[in-house]
Each structure stands twice: as structure tokens, then as C-alpha cells.
Design a protein around this motif. Structure first.
Motif, PDB file in Angstrom:
ATOM      1  N   PHE A  72      -4.237  10.004  -6.349  1.00 13.13           N
ATOM      2  CA  PHE A  72      -5.545  10.242  -6.307  1.00 13.13           C
ATOM      3  C   PHE A  72      -5.833  11.515  -6.141  1.00 13.13           C
ATOM      4  CE2 PHE A  72      -6.681   5.628  -6.177  1.00 13.13           C
ATOM      5  CZ  PHE A  72      -5.601   5.004  -5.473  1.00 13.13           C
ATOM      6  N   THR A  98      -8.105   8.896 -10.709  1.00 10.31           N
ATOM      7  CA  THR A  98      -6.991   8.039 -10.375  1.00 10.31           C
ATOM      8  C   THR A  98      -5.832   8.287 -11.294  1.00 10.31           C
ATOM      9  OG1 THR A  98      -8.625   6.288  -9.448  1.00 10.31           O
ATOM     10  CG2 THR A  98      -6.315   5.684  -9.903  1.00 10.31           C
ATOM     11  N   ARG A 148      -0.260   6.527  -2.955  1.00  9.28           N
ATOM     12  CA  ARG A 148      -0.413   5.102  -2.278  1.00  9.28           C
ATOM     13  C   ARG A 148       1.281   4.810  -2.711  1.00  9.28           C
ATOM     14  NH1 ARG A 148      -1.978   0.133  -5.398  1.00  9.28           N
ATOM     15  NH2 ARG A 148      -2.452  -1.529  -4.024  1.00  9.28           N
ATOM     16  N   SER A 153       0.697  -3.352  -0.049  1.00 10.21           N
ATOM     17  CA  SER A 153       0.016  -4.260   0.632  1.00 10.21           C
ATOM     18  C   SER A 153      -0.833  -3.851   1.801  1.00 10.21           C
ATOM     19  CB  SER A 153       0.726  -5.597   1.127  1.00 10.21           C
ATOM     20  OG  SER A 153       1.634  -5.056   2.000  1.00 10.21           O
ATOM     21  N   THR A 154      -0.505  -2.440   2.206  1.00 10.50           N
ATOM     22  CA  THR A 154      -1.076  -1.797   3.230  1.00 10.50           C
ATOM     23  C   THR A 154      -2.309  -1.107   2.799  1.00 10.50           C
ATOM     24  OG1 THR A 154       0.303   0.178   3.278  1.00 10.50           O
ATOM     25  CG2 THR A 154       1.236  -1.824   4.467  1.00 10.50           C
ATOM     26  N   ASP A 155      -2.329  -0.832   1.358  1.00 11.47           N
ATOM     27  CA  ASP A 155      -3.382  -0.006   0.816  1.00 11.47           C
ATOM     28  C   ASP A 155      -3.504   1.405   1.564  1.00 11.47           C
ATOM     29  OD1 ASP A 155      -4.555  -2.885  -0.378  1.00 11.47           O
ATOM     30  OD2 ASP A 155      -4.079  -1.104  -1.597  1.00 11.47           O
ATOM     31  N   THR A 156      -2.531   2.008   2.045  1.00 10.14           N
ATOM     32  CA  THR A 156      -3.073   3.299   2.657  1.00 10.14           C
ATOM     33  C   THR A 156      -2.484   4.395   1.812  1.00 10.14           C
ATOM     34  OG1 THR A 156      -2.510   2.486   4.890  1.00 10.14           O
ATOM     35  CG2 THR A 156      -2.089   4.568   4.791  1.00 10.14           C
ATOM     36  N   GLN A 157      -3.492   5.291   1.905  1.00  9.44           N
ATOM     37  CA  GLN A 157      -3.395   6.566   1.204  1.00  9.44           C
ATOM     38  C   GLN A 157      -2.662   7.588   2.159  1.00  9.44           C
ATOM     39  OE1 GLN A 157      -6.332   7.583  -1.533  1.00  9.44           O
ATOM     40  NE2 GLN A 157      -6.890   5.516  -1.913  1.00  9.44           N
ATOM     41  N   PHE A 212      -2.127  11.607   2.369  1.00  9.54           N
ATOM     42  CA  PHE A 212      -2.637  12.732   1.717  1.00  9.54           C
ATOM     43  C   PHE A 212      -1.848  14.179   1.551  1.00  9.54           C
ATOM     44  CE2 PHE A 212      -7.168  12.013   0.645  1.00  9.54           C
ATOM     45  CZ  PHE A 212      -7.288  10.677   1.263  1.00  9.54           C
TER      46      PHE A 212
END
Lengths: 113, 118
Positions: B34, B49, B97, B103-107, B109
Motif C-alpha cells: 500500500f 493498493t 502485508r 490472516s493477521t492482516d497486519t501491515q 510500514f
């Protein structure tokens, strides 16, 4: 569409005390995640804590915990035993899946020694 | 683990030139990256995205012909600001990501790139 609202532009707390940062959100998604990110002066975004919306149990990470009220669409962050290194901008965010994150405007946290 | 790098960290260019910013996931694969933009004392705004091997998806109001995104591999996405103008000056931040932990959907940075257009 998602919106995230942080109503506290700035908060100040004495070192070693507890502070709570507020966040409300609105989303049409049924499955989503909520996050708190910290942005120090270096501007590096650091993940503080995350919460899966389908989980009722509030997430905790050491001195950081959240109060997740799904019906009220509220997601506040509590910082216990505040330390000087906690001083930063804190952003609440929502999102998940293949979507990017929607951020609130941020809260500037000041730690008084 | 979960380190994302950006290059350059700071760039100054003349109006009308193009600038390329790289975003790399160093220790994981990212099918989705992103790009965000942050003006001084403001929040992060999602620009687009980037999906590996396909066209980027742009947010409303973001000019796709001005902000070209390429995601040619599972560890690299690039943002090219074409014909940059002073109003494009901003802090650009990418995130990635982790495909293995989708499955954790953590980005995660990157450290950001400060663009100044003279």
C-alpha cells in the motif's frame, strides 16, 4: 467506506501515570481489524496493538491495552506506567483484508517528566 | 522480522521531473503493498493498493497517470511521481502485508520518503 475519529488532538500525562486515548470508528464491513500505531519524530509507523473485531476479548501488549466496545464502535487505547519513550503521535486505524487502512487524525501524546 | 525498506529516504527534484520511490519487504513476501501520503501535521491517507502481477487500485481523487505504481515481484513495489510539481511535495509511506500471515492482516510500514519539489 470507513471513518475513524480521534477527538483528542493532544494529551499530556505525567511519567508513570496512566492515559487513555479515544477513538471511534464507523464501517460497513462485517469483518475488520482495528489498530493503534505510534509515530515518533522519526515518522516510522510502529504497530502498538491490534484487535480483531470478531474477538470480544480486549487485546493487551505489555503496558498497552484497548477497550473495544463493538456496539458503540469505540476503540480506546490505555497506556499504563507512561514512559518518556511513549511520547509520539498515536493513530487509530481500521481496515483489513486486501484493503488499506483508514487512519484517524492522530493524538499527540506528551509525557511530562 | 517484518522489515520494510524505502529508497530514497529523502529526495529533492525540480518541477516537471519524475521521481521513483522503491518499497521493499526484506524478510517476507508481500502480494499486497500500500502507498500512503502524509502532509505535515496530518494523518496518513491511502493513495493506492499495489498487487503483485496486476494493476494497482487507486483511491478516489488520486491520479493514476501521475502516480504510477508497479509491483513486479513479491518483495518490491515502486511509486513513480511523474511530472512532479510543488504541490506533490509530501511524505510518502509504503506498507506491506505479509502474505504468509495474511490472516493477521497486519501491515508493516516502511520508514517513508520525503519528497520536495522545487
Amino acid at each position: 467506506a470507513q471513518t475513524v475519529t480521534q477527538s483528542q488532538p493532544e494529551m499530556s500525562v505525567q511519567e508513570a501515570e496512566t492515559v487513555t486515548l479515544s477513538c471511534t470508528y464507523d464501517t460497513s464491513e462485517s469483518d475488520y481489524y482495528l489498530f493503534w500505531y505510534k509515530q515518533p519524530p522519526s515518522r516510522q509507523m510502529i504497530l502498538v496493538i491490534r484487535q480483531e473485531a470478531y474477538k470480544q476479548q480486549n487485546a493487551t501488549e505489555n503496558r498497552f491495552s484497548v477497550n473495544f466496545q463493538k456496539a458503540a464502535k469505540s476503540f480506546s487505547l490505555k497506556i499504563s506506567d507512561s514512559q518518556l519513550g511513549d511520547a509520539a503521535m498515536y493513530f487509530c486505524a481500521s481496515g483489513g483484508g486486501a484493503d488499506g487502512l483508514t487512519f484517524g487524525k492522530g493524538t499527540h501524546l506528551i509525557i511530562q517528566p | 522480522g517484518a522489515v520494510v525498506s524505502q529508497h530514497p529516504s529523502w529526495v529533492i527534484c525540480k518541477s516537471g521531473t519524475s521521481v521513483k520511490i522503491e518499497c521493499r519487504s526484506l524478510d517476507f513476501q508481500a502480494t499486497t503493498m500500500f502507498w500512503y501520503r502524509q502532509f505535515p501535521k496530518q494523518s496518513l491517507m491511502l493513495m493506492a493498493t499495489s498487487n503483485e502481477g496486476s494493476k494497482a487500485t487507486y483511491e478516489q481523487g488520486v491520479e493514476k497517470d501521475k502516480f504510477l505504481i508497479n509491483h513486479a515481484s513479491l518483495t518490491l513495489s515502486t511509486l513513480t511521481v511523474t511530472s512532479a510539481h510543488p504541490e506533490d511535495s509530501s511524505f510518502y509511506i509504503c506498507s506491506a502485508r505479509d502474505s504468509g500471515l495474511a490472516s493477521t492482516d497486519t501491515q508493516y510500514f516502511g520508514p517513508g520518503t520525503r519528497l520536495t519539489v522545487l
